[in-house]
Write an enzyme that holds these catalytic residues in place. Structure first.
Site, PDB file in Angstrom:
ATOM      1  N   CYS A 198      -1.129   7.120   9.457  1.00  0.00           N
ATOM      2  CA  CYS A 198       0.091   6.549  10.027  1.00  0.00           C
ATOM      3  C   CYS A 198      -0.243   5.357  10.912  1.00  0.00           C
ATOM      4  CB  CYS A 198       0.816   7.619  10.838  1.00  0.00           C
ATOM      5  SG  CYS A 198       2.376   7.063  11.550  1.00  0.00           S
ATOM      6  N   LEU A 237      10.481   7.378  17.581  1.00  0.00           N
ATOM      7  CA  LEU A 237      10.904   7.226  18.973  1.00  0.00           C
ATOM      8  C   LEU A 237       9.758   6.706  19.830  1.00  0.00           C
ATOM      9  CD1 LEU A 237      13.097   7.697  21.150  1.00  0.00           C
ATOM     10  CD2 LEU A 237      12.162  10.015  21.426  1.00  0.00           C
ATOM     11  N   SER A 276      12.342   7.206   7.182  1.00  0.00           N
ATOM     12  CA  SER A 276      11.949   7.033   8.588  1.00  0.00           C
ATOM     13  C   SER A 276      12.282   5.623   9.058  1.00  0.00           C
ATOM     14  CB  SER A 276      10.449   7.295   8.748  1.00  0.00           C
ATOM     15  OG  SER A 276      10.039   7.066  10.083  1.00  0.00           O
ATOM     16  N   CYS A 282       6.181  -6.112   7.211  1.00  0.00           N
ATOM     17  CA  CYS A 282       7.253  -5.518   8.022  1.00  0.00           C
ATOM     18  C   CYS A 282       7.667  -6.505   9.108  1.00  0.00           C
ATOM     19  CB  CYS A 282       6.781  -4.214   8.655  1.00  0.00           C
ATOM     20  SG  CYS A 282       8.068  -3.383   9.633  1.00  0.00           S
ATOM     21  N   CYS A 307       1.233  -0.760  15.443  1.00  0.00           N
ATOM     22  CA  CYS A 307       1.187  -0.556  13.996  1.00  0.00           C
ATOM     23  C   CYS A 307       0.535  -1.739  13.288  1.00  0.00           C
ATOM     24  CB  CYS A 307       2.608  -0.341  13.474  1.00  0.00           C
ATOM     25  SG  CYS A 307       2.723  -0.171  11.682  1.00  0.00           S
ATOM     26  N   ASN A 317      -3.588   6.393  15.498  1.00  0.00           N
ATOM     27  CA  ASN A 317      -4.733   6.145  14.627  1.00  0.00           C
ATOM     28  C   ASN A 317      -5.276   4.742  14.874  1.00  0.00           C
ATOM     29  OD1 ASN A 317      -4.727   8.621  12.876  1.00  0.00           O
ATOM     30  ND2 ASN A 317      -2.645   7.908  12.501  1.00  0.00           N
ATOM     31  N   GLY A 364       7.056  -1.345   6.053  1.00  0.00           N
ATOM     32  CA  GLY A 364       8.431  -1.824   6.074  1.00  0.00           C
ATOM     33  C   GLY A 364       9.414  -0.924   6.798  1.00  0.00           C
ATOM     34  N   GLU A 404       0.836  -1.202   0.000  1.00  0.00           N
ATOM     35  CA  GLU A 404       0.000   0.000   0.000  1.00  0.00           C
ATOM     36  C   GLU A 404       0.871   1.252   0.000  1.00  0.00           C
ATOM     37  OE1 GLU A 404      -2.924  -0.329   3.146  1.00  0.00           O
ATOM     38  OE2 GLU A 404      -3.277  -2.434   2.644  1.00  0.00           O
TER      39      GLU A 404
END
Length: 347
Positions: free
Chosen positions: A334, A216, A192, A114, A121, A291, A160, A93
């Site tokens: 995110c 972080l 990132s 990932c 996440c 989110n 990833g 995506e």
């Protein structure tokens, strides 16, 4: 769109590679093809400065692209999320974000899935298949430009961990920045990481023109180890030293990203830990209210909670911003990427 069922696509090549791979006698022909790809054509037929015979031969023997759009979703806030099918049937995506100043940013993926397993996440929950090739990275950008016109920035903040695929990312960046192609400024590109120190040092030693962001989230070692397993092998002390090294080699400040979760990392103690971590660093703080992700029990902090946390950091003299919520309704915000991929891939 010119796609064949194999992974070698001209979109992931420099002009000299196109010339060699296609067996072209004239260097300028390869440069023409390279420029056409960067311009967003869908097929060899659109390359009107090539002869009909050459276009026919290229179309029969080679592939411009190795990916195609499987699904396109648009949020009412203007965010676009594309589910992109790879040559092997896997799905990734990629997202287009538009800010208040109408700047358009491509949020691209560098892996199918990932391996980092960050607890908050979506992508970290669905598993890992493989790294993406340079062509698969470049094509995300090209797909988004076809959808929305010329883009201003790229952030490697999709699916990833970029530091695990730096060679292909580096090639993709150099293709997009090539003066005979898209000619995108590297200063408009941000990579990132979840905090893989080895990759940060590697980036720094290349004398990077691109920018670095570090997820972080918290400067509490114990909590971060629970939320982000990478902390167990890359401690906060080691991460801080790597960021300092990047500062010194690049003369660029680093963005520290904090995914804020209600009642978990938003109190005064959490703020003081971030303030202490940031001491001695050239950095900018980006606050990202969490989110929602289906199946995860974290909660989004209230606006008051976020503003109070902001105040703690500002009083300490830190430069901060709070990311606006964009793309939530389409799973494009995110930490939300992976819904279509999870349905399509065999992790």
């Amino acid at each position: 769109m010119t796609i064949k069922k194999y992974k070698t696509a001209l979109s992931g090549m420099f002009p000299e590679e196109i010339q060699s791979f296609c067996g072209l006698k004239e260097k300028f022909r390869a440069q023409q093809i390279f420029h056409w790809i960067a311009s967003g054509v869908n097929s060899f037929d659109e390359m009107t400065n090539l002869s009909f015979d050459m276009r026919s031969k290229l179309k029969n023997d080679f592939s411009l692209f190795s990916t195609k759009i499987k699904e396109a979703l648009k949020d009412k806030d203007g965010t676009i999320k594309l589910a992109v099918e790879l040559y092997d049937g896997s799905v990734i995506e990629t997202v287009l974000l538009t800010d208040k100043a109408k700047r358009k940013t491509a949020c691209v993926s560098c892996q199918a899935g990932c391996p980092m397993k960050c607890a908050f996440c979506k992508t970290g929950q669905i598993g890992f298949l493989r790294n993406l090739s340079a062509s698969e990275i470049v094509e995300q950008f090209l797909h988004l430009e076809r959808e929305a016109g010329s883009l201003d920035n790229i952030v490697f903040m999709g699916m990833g961990e970029p530091m695990l695929n730096l060679p292909e990312i580096d090639k993709a960046i150099n293709i997009l920045a090539h003066p005979k192609g898209r000619n995108l400024s590297k200063r408009r590109i941000t990579i990132s990481t979840s905090g893989l120190c080895k990759g940060i040092y590697e980036m720094a030693d290349k004398g990077p023109e691109v920018r670095l962001a570090v997820s972080l989230t918290t400067a509490d070692e114990t909590l971060r180890s629970e939320l982000m397993p990478i902390t167990k092998t890359n401690s906060l002390d080691e991460l801080k030293q790597a960021i300092k090294y990047f500062n010194s080699k690049s003369n660029k400040r680093v963005t520290l990203e904090l995914a804020l979760m209600k009642g978990l990392n938003t109190d005064k103690k959490a703020a003081q830990e971030v303030i202490e971590f940031a001491k001695g660093l050239e950095c900018f703080i980006n606050l990202i209210p969490w989110n929602p992700v289906e199946g995860l029990n974290f909660k989004t902090p209230s606006e008051t909670e976020v503003r109070t946390f902001e105040t703690y950091l500002k009083k300490a003299g830190l430069n901060i911003s709070t990311r606006q919520k964009r793309g939530q309704s389409i799973g494009g915000a995110c930490g939300q990427l992976g819904s279509t991929a999870a349905r399509s891939n065999r992790f």
